[in-house]
Design a protein around this motif. Structure first.
Motif, short mmCIF file in Angstrom:
data_model
loop_
_atom_site.label_atom_id
_atom_site.label_comp_id
_atom_site.label_asym_id
_atom_site.label_seq_id
_atom_site.Cartn_x
_atom_site.Cartn_y
_atom_site.Cartn_z
N GLU A 26 28.62 72.43 17.52
CA GLU A 26 29.05 72.59 16.10
C GLU A 26 28.68 74.09 15.70
OE1 GLU A 26 31.36 71.31 14.24
OE2 GLU A 26 31.51 69.88 15.99
N GLU A 27 27.08 74.29 16.14
CA GLU A 27 26.87 75.61 15.81
C GLU A 27 27.49 76.71 16.62
OE1 GLU A 27 22.53 78.12 16.88
OE2 GLU A 27 22.69 75.82 16.82
N PHE A 28 27.50 76.34 18.15
CA PHE A 28 28.18 77.42 18.63
C PHE A 28 29.63 77.71 18.33
CE2 PHE A 28 25.20 75.56 22.13
CZ PHE A 28 24.15 76.38 22.05
N LEU A 58 23.13 81.70 34.92
CA LEU A 58 23.10 81.61 33.25
C LEU A 58 22.91 80.15 33.04
CD1 LEU A 58 26.20 83.65 32.87
CD2 LEU A 58 23.97 84.40 32.52
N ARG A 59 21.47 79.87 32.83
CA ARG A 59 20.93 78.62 32.51
C ARG A 59 19.94 78.59 31.43
NH1 ARG A 59 19.89 75.36 37.95
NH2 ARG A 59 19.26 73.74 36.27
N GLY A 60 19.60 77.56 30.97
CA GLY A 60 18.23 77.59 30.02
C GLY A 60 18.75 78.12 28.65
N GLN A 61 17.98 79.06 28.26
CA GLN A 61 18.15 80.11 27.21
C GLN A 61 18.80 81.07 27.39
OE1 GLN A 61 14.78 79.63 24.64
NE2 GLN A 61 14.80 77.39 24.32
N THR A 62 19.49 81.72 28.22
CA THR A 62 20.06 82.87 28.62
C THR A 62 21.24 82.85 27.59
OG1 THR A 62 21.47 81.67 30.26
CG2 THR A 62 19.54 82.76 31.00
N ILE A 112 24.39 82.72 25.66
CA ILE A 112 25.41 81.53 25.61
C ILE A 112 26.64 82.16 25.60
CG2 ILE A 112 25.42 81.55 23.01
CD1 ILE A 112 25.91 78.64 25.25
N GLU A 113 26.81 83.62 25.11
CA GLU A 113 28.13 84.27 25.16
C GLU A 113 28.39 84.60 26.59
OE1 GLU A 113 25.68 85.16 22.92
OE2 GLU A 113 26.37 84.90 20.92
N GLU A 114 27.36 85.04 27.45
CA GLU A 114 27.66 85.08 28.82
C GLU A 114 28.00 83.98 29.41
OE1 GLU A 114 24.85 87.37 30.91
OE2 GLU A 114 24.54 88.67 29.38
N ARG A 115 27.55 82.90 29.11
CA ARG A 115 27.84 81.42 29.65
C ARG A 115 29.39 81.16 29.31
NH1 ARG A 115 23.48 77.34 28.32
NH2 ARG A 115 22.64 78.70 27.10
N ILE A 116 29.63 81.25 28.01
CA ILE A 116 31.00 80.94 27.88
C ILE A 116 31.94 81.82 28.31
CG2 ILE A 116 32.63 80.71 25.93
CD1 ILE A 116 30.23 78.86 26.09
#
Length: 448
Positions: free
Chosen positions: A377-379, A405-409, A411-415
């Protein structure tokens, strides 16, 4: 040129079949061979014409040309077999197979050579077509930049028409402003123009009606670049529905047959991995049980394909009271981890029970990693298009994971990595990600 290639392919196939020392039956009568050749020289060009292979298309790539020739050759072959079916006693099927293969190779080769020659000619300034661009904004600049980067297309910008009156007095530095949209008739009379490309912003689409009325009186080619970039989200494109053209802005990234292939690989892969890794998984389960109080497996609710919730399995790596104050993301040197848990998380061994999720159909071997609903919901509020990652089944590993791109990397790059994977999915891409994971992709400094 196509007729010549077909003639050569037929002669080569006939020679290979009956005059190369290969075992064969009775050589067909000359009349039968000439009849078959006549059908070939008639059927193939007609099919090619119907499939628009003789329509001028400067933007067609070499690979696109080959694929179109392949499709047309298959259709023409089916029609040829149908026409010659009643002459099966006199017509050599082996000769037909040889001919089809040779025809595809020769047709593709001569078309690529001819297109390469045309590309060289156009780069030197010959066989040029002139383009009039309607619109001066960012969308039209993208089109112009594409023209400039592909000189081999032989398309040269003649100038712009603007929908902004102030640009007539103070032209922007985009190129020659020849006039306003209302001057389209005069401009086409005064300048040699072969193509008109309309690239107006979405808010100015109301100007199209009068513009098209004027262009209907001319013999120029007209193309429209729709300003829908901000609305195109996933697998958009042009399709036909009941004879009506429709622009698809968003659709399922994987069709039915692809889902069958992907699911088959998942079931087979999960079964094989479970068999091969069962001794290791039993050992880990024993160590977890002996190492700290609590269950061996940890069930955590995650959101998968189409927003469906499921219970993802992991080896328990934290104390049983780890989330007594609420859901928290893991962090480096997380004090909630047990000693064994930290090691399991470092080497991603805590994820192995998810092979059962794959076998049950809740996950895939490869795909976007599932996230917890409380964080989603936050993302969704922060990251545009986040929800699109739920249009494909979640995976044990993915493109983002092999890129670290894991952990607290970010989130924009992961998406971004997840969406790239979804838009470009193929069985080959899945195999590449799996191989990189098996070759050390599960080892990451960001795994904790």
């Amino acid at each position: 040129m196509d007729e010549l290639a077909l003639l050569c392919a037929f002669a080569l196939a006939y020679g290979l079949r009956f005059h190369s020392g290969l075992p064969h039956e009775v050589i067909p009568a000359r009349e039968d061979s000439l009849w078959a050749l006549g059908v070939v020289l008639l059927v193939f060009p007609v099919v090619f014409r119907q499939m628009r292979l003789y329509r001028t298309n400067r933007a067609r790539t070499h690979w696109g040309e080959v694929l179109e020739v392949l499709r047309a050759t298959v259709v023409a072959t089916v029609l040829l077999v149908t026409l010659t079916y009643f002459f099966r006693e006199r017509y050599s099927r082996v000769t037909l197979l040889l001919f089809v293969g040779l025809a595809f190779v020769l047709l593709s080769t001569q078309r690529i050579l001819f297109r390469s020659l045309l590309n060289k000619v156009r780069r030197r300034g010959y066989n040029i077509h002139y383009v009039l661009m309607v619109g001066t904004g960012a969308l039209s600049q993208k089109v112009v930049n594409a023209l400039l980067s592909h000189r081999e297309l032989g398309l040269e910008l003649k100038g712009y028409l603007t929908h902004k009156p102030e640009e007539l007095e103070h032209p922007p530095e985009v190129g020659p402003i020849l006039g306003g949209i209302e001057d389209i008739g005069r401009i086409l009379d005064e300048h040699p123009v072969d193509h008109v490309i309309v690239a107006l912003p979405f808010a100015k689409q109301s100007l199209l009606a009068e513009l098209m009325r004027q262009l209907a009186l001319r013999t120029v080619d007209v193309k429209i670049v729709p300003d829908l970039g901000e609305y195109m989200t996933l697998k958009g494109g042009l399709e036909e529905f009941g004879g009506l053209p429709m622009i698809e802005l968003q659709s399922a990234p994987v069709d039915a047959w692809s889902r069958i292939v992907k699911r088959s690989v998942d079931v087979l892969g999960a079964f094989v991995f479970l068999v091969l890794l069962s001794p290791l998984m039993l050992l880990i389960a024993l160590l977890v049980k002996l190492g700290s109080k609590g269950p061996v497996l940890y069930r955590q609710q995650r959101m998968g394909m189409d927003g469906r919730l499921f219970w993802m399995l992991k080896y328990r790596t934290m104390r049983t009271d780890a989330e007594v104050v609420g859901a928290q993301m893991a962090s480096p040197q997380d004090k909630r981890c047990t000693g064994l848990g930290a090691v399991l998380r470092k080497f991603s061994l805590d994820e192995l029970p998810q092979l059962w999720n794959v076998l049950w159909g809740e996950m895939s071997l490869v795909g976007p990693r599932p996230e917890r609903p409380v964080f989603i919901e936050e993302f969704k509020k922060r990251i545009p298009r986040y929800h699109l990652r739920h249009m494909m089944k979640s995976g044990m590993t993915g493109l983002a994971q092999i890129q670290g791109l894991r952990g607290q990397t970010s989130i924009e790059e992961r998406i971004a990595a997840d969406l790239y994977y979804i838009e470009n999915w193929s069985p080959g891409l899945d195999m590449k990600i799996l191989l990189k994971t098996l070759c050390g992709g599960f080892l990451s400094k960001n795994a904790y």
